[in-house]
Design a protein around this motif. Structure first.
Motif, mmCIF file in Angstrom:
data_model
loop_
_atom_site.group_PDB
_atom_site.id
_atom_site.type_symbol
_atom_site.label_atom_id
_atom_site.label_comp_id
_atom_site.label_asym_id
_atom_site.label_seq_id
_atom_site.Cartn_x
_atom_site.Cartn_y
_atom_site.Cartn_z
ATOM 1 N N TYR A 1 17.350 21.701 72.267
ATOM 2 C CA TYR A 1 16.883 22.658 73.282
ATOM 3 C C TYR A 1 16.824 24.086 72.741
ATOM 4 N N THR B 1 13.503 26.399 72.417
ATOM 5 C CA THR B 1 13.442 27.687 73.098
ATOM 6 C C THR B 1 13.033 28.798 72.130
ATOM 7 N N THR C 1 9.632 31.067 72.384
ATOM 8 C CA THR C 1 9.670 32.529 72.400
ATOM 9 C C THR C 1 8.808 33.111 71.287
#
Length: 211
Positions: free
Chosen positions: A43, A47, A51
């Motif tokens: 995860y 992420t 971004t």
């Protein structure tokens, strides 16, 4: 002249069809491995990738992106791989490295496409098809052709080591000039496609971000 060149290219492909096929298979394996490796990210990694990609899209849509700078970066990348492939052909280690390089390039393509689709969902599919796929279709065949050209010379070096050539056309001196000519021939196509992609891909990506 054009017909003669086309016949030479056809004969070259026909005589080396299995080498072309094996390099292409390694490239496809790399794409599949890259796409599947996206699912192995945890995860936190996903992420960070999300971004990074979102920041890239914001930068692309701003006025701070210099098209000439993007072109220079793309050209340098293409020139590096051309020189690298040319050098591999005149070394005895070139044979396995060609396959490894094509596999890694495929992995990079598959991973990039997988990340884009994971971040953008259905829109990511459009980005992959209209931004990544055209460049791969236009440049990879010529990069593979450079690999085939280098593998032929590498095999010639091995043959000369094992058995001293009798005919003049079997010597490395005789083969080196055609090797350089073929490298330049396919490199011109790669550079032209790189220039086209450097201007078209960012424009297409900007359009797709508004879809």
């Amino acid at each position: 002249m054009i017909c003669k060149t086309a016949n030479v290219v056809k004969e070259h492909i026909r005589d080396n069809k299995y080498t072309y096929l094996s390099l292409f298979i390694f490239y496809i394996i790399g794409i599949v491995a890259g796409a599947l490796s996206v699912n192995e990210l945890d995860y936190r990694q996903k992420t960070e990738m999300t971004t990074f990609f979102n920041d890239f899209l914001k930068l692309l849509n701003s006025d701070n992106v210099n098209g000439i700078s993007l072109l220079k970066m793309s050209m340098l990348d293409s020139i590096r791989i051309i020189i690298f492939f040319w050098l591999l052909g005149v070394t005895v280690i070139g044979l396995p490295v060609y396959y490894l390089t094509l596999g890694m390039k495929g992995f990079s393509t598959g991973f990039s496409s997988g990340i884009v689709m994971a971040v953008l969902g259905g829109k990511g599919m459009l980005v992959s098809v209209f931004c990544f796929l055209p460049k791969e279709i236009l440049t990879i065949p010529f990069i593979i052709a450079l690999g085939v050209n280098g593998i032929r010379l590498t095999k010639g070096i091995f043959k000369n080591w094992i058995k001293k050539p009798v005919k003049k056309e079997d010597t490395l001196k005789f083969k080196f000039l055609p090797y350089c000519f073929v490298t330049v021939f396919f490199s011109l196509f790669i550079l032209v496609m790189t220039i086209m992609d450097a201007f078209v891909a960012p424009f297409t990506l900007r359009l797709l971000t508004f879809v």
